[in-house]
Write a protein that holds these residues in place. Sequence first.
Motif, PDB file in Angstrom:
ATOM      1  N   GLN A 193      76.327  62.242  61.044  1.00  0.00           N
ATOM      2  CA  GLN A 193      76.172  63.592  61.448  1.00  0.00           C
ATOM      3  C   GLN A 193      77.303  63.853  62.689  1.00  0.00           C
ATOM      4  O   GLN A 193      77.702  65.127  62.756  1.00  0.00           O
ATOM      5  CB  GLN A 193      74.731  63.581  62.323  1.00  0.00           C
ATOM      6  CG  GLN A 193      74.346  65.030  62.558  1.00  0.00           C
ATOM      7  CD  GLN A 193      73.002  65.163  63.313  1.00  0.00           C
ATOM      8  OE1 GLN A 193      72.403  64.286  64.045  1.00  0.00           O
ATOM      9  NE2 GLN A 193      72.226  66.073  62.872  1.00  0.00           N
ATOM     10  N   GLU A 244      80.335  64.548  60.778  1.00  0.00           N
ATOM     11  CA  GLU A 244      80.135  65.809  60.306  1.00  0.00           C
ATOM     12  C   GLU A 244      80.454  67.121  61.179  1.00  0.00           C
ATOM     13  O   GLU A 244      81.416  67.960  60.771  1.00  0.00           O
ATOM     14  CB  GLU A 244      78.949  66.220  59.454  1.00  0.00           C
ATOM     15  CG  GLU A 244      78.477  65.434  58.233  1.00  0.00           C
ATOM     16  CD  GLU A 244      76.837  65.666  58.002  1.00  0.00           C
ATOM     17  OE1 GLU A 244      76.615  66.666  57.978  1.00  0.00           O
ATOM     18  OE2 GLU A 244      76.142  64.652  57.831  1.00  0.00           O
ATOM     19  N   ARG A 254      76.925  63.416  52.627  1.00  0.00           N
ATOM     20  CA  ARG A 254      76.777  64.635  53.362  1.00  0.00           C
ATOM     21  C   ARG A 254      78.118  65.639  53.543  1.00  0.00           C
ATOM     22  O   ARG A 254      77.908  66.769  53.906  1.00  0.00           O
ATOM     23  CB  ARG A 254      76.201  64.146  54.487  1.00  0.00           C
ATOM     24  CG  ARG A 254      75.041  63.553  54.479  1.00  0.00           C
ATOM     25  CD  ARG A 254      73.745  64.041  54.237  1.00  0.00           C
ATOM     26  NE  ARG A 254      73.697  65.153  55.381  1.00  0.00           N
ATOM     27  CZ  ARG A 254      72.461  65.946  55.286  1.00  0.00           C
ATOM     28  NH1 ARG A 254      71.532  65.751  54.583  1.00  0.00           N
ATOM     29  NH2 ARG A 254      72.364  66.858  56.138  1.00  0.00           N
ATOM     30  N   THR A 255      79.185  65.183  53.574  1.00  0.00           N
ATOM     31  CA  THR A 255      80.436  65.628  53.819  1.00  0.00           C
ATOM     32  C   THR A 255      81.090  66.051  52.733  1.00  0.00           C
ATOM     33  O   THR A 255      81.810  65.295  51.978  1.00  0.00           O
ATOM     34  CB  THR A 255      81.110  65.083  55.097  1.00  0.00           C
ATOM     35  OG1 THR A 255      80.264  64.464  55.877  1.00  0.00           O
ATOM     36  CG2 THR A 255      82.438  65.608  55.466  1.00  0.00           C
ATOM     37  N   ARG A 305      72.892  57.335  59.933  1.00  0.00           N
ATOM     38  CA  ARG A 305      72.817  58.755  59.559  1.00  0.00           C
ATOM     39  C   ARG A 305      73.163  59.620  60.891  1.00  0.00           C
ATOM     40  O   ARG A 305      73.867  60.683  60.889  1.00  0.00           O
ATOM     41  CB  ARG A 305      71.366  59.223  59.302  1.00  0.00           C
ATOM     42  CG  ARG A 305      71.305  60.615  58.727  1.00  0.00           C
ATOM     43  CD  ARG A 305      71.991  61.213  57.645  1.00  0.00           C
ATOM     44  NE  ARG A 305      72.121  62.777  57.622  1.00  0.00           N
ATOM     45  CZ  ARG A 305      72.854  63.402  58.057  1.00  0.00           C
ATOM     46  NH1 ARG A 305      73.902  62.704  58.692  1.00  0.00           N
ATOM     47  NH2 ARG A 305      72.799  64.717  57.781  1.00  0.00           N
ATOM     48  N   CYS A 306      72.977  59.076  62.187  1.00  0.00           N
ATOM     49  CA  CYS A 306      73.440  59.738  63.523  1.00  0.00           C
ATOM     50  C   CYS A 306      74.950  59.429  63.305  1.00  0.00           C
ATOM     51  O   CYS A 306      75.723  60.452  63.748  1.00  0.00           O
ATOM     52  CB  CYS A 306      72.770  58.820  64.609  1.00  0.00           C
ATOM     53  SG  CYS A 306      71.133  58.879  64.688  1.00  0.00           S
ATOM     54  N   LEU A 351      74.050  67.408  70.027  1.00  0.00           N
ATOM     55  CA  LEU A 351      73.555  66.113  69.642  1.00  0.00           C
ATOM     56  C   LEU A 351      73.318  65.298  70.878  1.00  0.00           C
ATOM     57  O   LEU A 351      74.292  65.401  71.678  1.00  0.00           O
ATOM     58  CB  LEU A 351      74.583  65.198  68.621  1.00  0.00           C
ATOM     59  CG  LEU A 351      74.981  66.049  67.298  1.00  0.00           C
ATOM     60  CD1 LEU A 351      75.853  65.232  66.662  1.00  0.00           C
ATOM     61  CD2 LEU A 351      73.571  66.107  66.487  1.00  0.00           C
ATOM     62  N   SER A 401      71.147  58.895  70.008  1.00  0.00           N
ATOM     63  CA  SER A 401      70.915  59.756  68.932  1.00  0.00           C
ATOM     64  C   SER A 401      69.995  59.133  68.145  1.00  0.00           C
ATOM     65  O   SER A 401      68.895  59.682  67.519  1.00  0.00           O
ATOM     66  CB  SER A 401      72.175  60.250  68.204  1.00  0.00           C
ATOM     67  OG  SER A 401      72.888  58.811  67.846  1.00  0.00           O
TER      68      SER A 401
END
Length: 315
Positions: free
Chosen positions: A238, A241, A27-28, A234-235, A251, A149
């Motif tokens: 995020q 990120e 993702r990053t 995933r939290c 968040l 989260s």
Amino acid sequence: MIRQNNKVVLVGDGAVGSAFAFSLLQRTTTLDELVIVDRKPELAIGDSLDLEDVTCFDYPTNVHTGTYFDARDATIVVITAGVPRKEGETRLDLINKNEKILRSILEPIMASGFDGIFVISANPVDILTTLTQKITGFPKKRVIGTGTSLDTARLRVLLAQKNHVPVSEVNAYVMGEHGDTSFVNFEEAKLGSKQLTRVMPMDEEDKKNILMAVRKKGGEIIKHKGATYYGVARCLSQICEAILTNRDLSLPVSAPVTGFYGIENNLYIGTPAIINRSGIQHVIETKLSESELAQFQASATKMQKVLDSLESSEN
């Protein structure tokens, strides 16, 4: 303008840590270095070599194993190390075991000269995040827990399924303890641009059933496969990120709530907050109904009692 070097040190390469590393690499696109530290060196080596292959498809991150000393110039230290929850256990049941593990990690991290941001995911996350700030003396904005989260993700999935809409249409939060005193902020929940309670009429029993379904999902996953890790991983990615890309992302994290919601206790607990390169840029004191405010305060009181009992046992 020269971009800052982005380095993340992951402490704990279990199921959550490994899934987090995989998610973060996918993702990053601004992560320069990912260092994996684990009490099982062979596991960390194997995982770093495996994760290295992911960088061929995404961003060319330097993935390798290391030691606590690698935290000296890290942007973020992510701590997932700890004893996982077993079937029938509450998150608070883990406190004595995981407090000791946390202290054994923080001492060498601080000795390295680390001056970045801590992100905590081990349970009970609100207690361990509070302890991390107290033990290290770090500014509160530079210590973050995953908080509610994951609970919020589970809530949004459930509401989307009930209303047959994409999850992206649901804007609702679980707040308070990541545990048995959590609650849903129905007062501000929305489905698209509309108030959730107008689109989905609910009485108190309906609200209770939704909350219980969210609370019980983790236990249900543990019953079937022994652990939960994809969602919280995933939290975690995020949150990282938002820090690495300076995103100003709202968040639901474990954040310092002293002076918010009528709470004066010096602790961290689940609430929406803005996360960016500085860590917790600010806590969002969202609108709560009278009942929800009482639940938030009760949750904070419970967390404080746990902290007080820990301090008294140490004296």
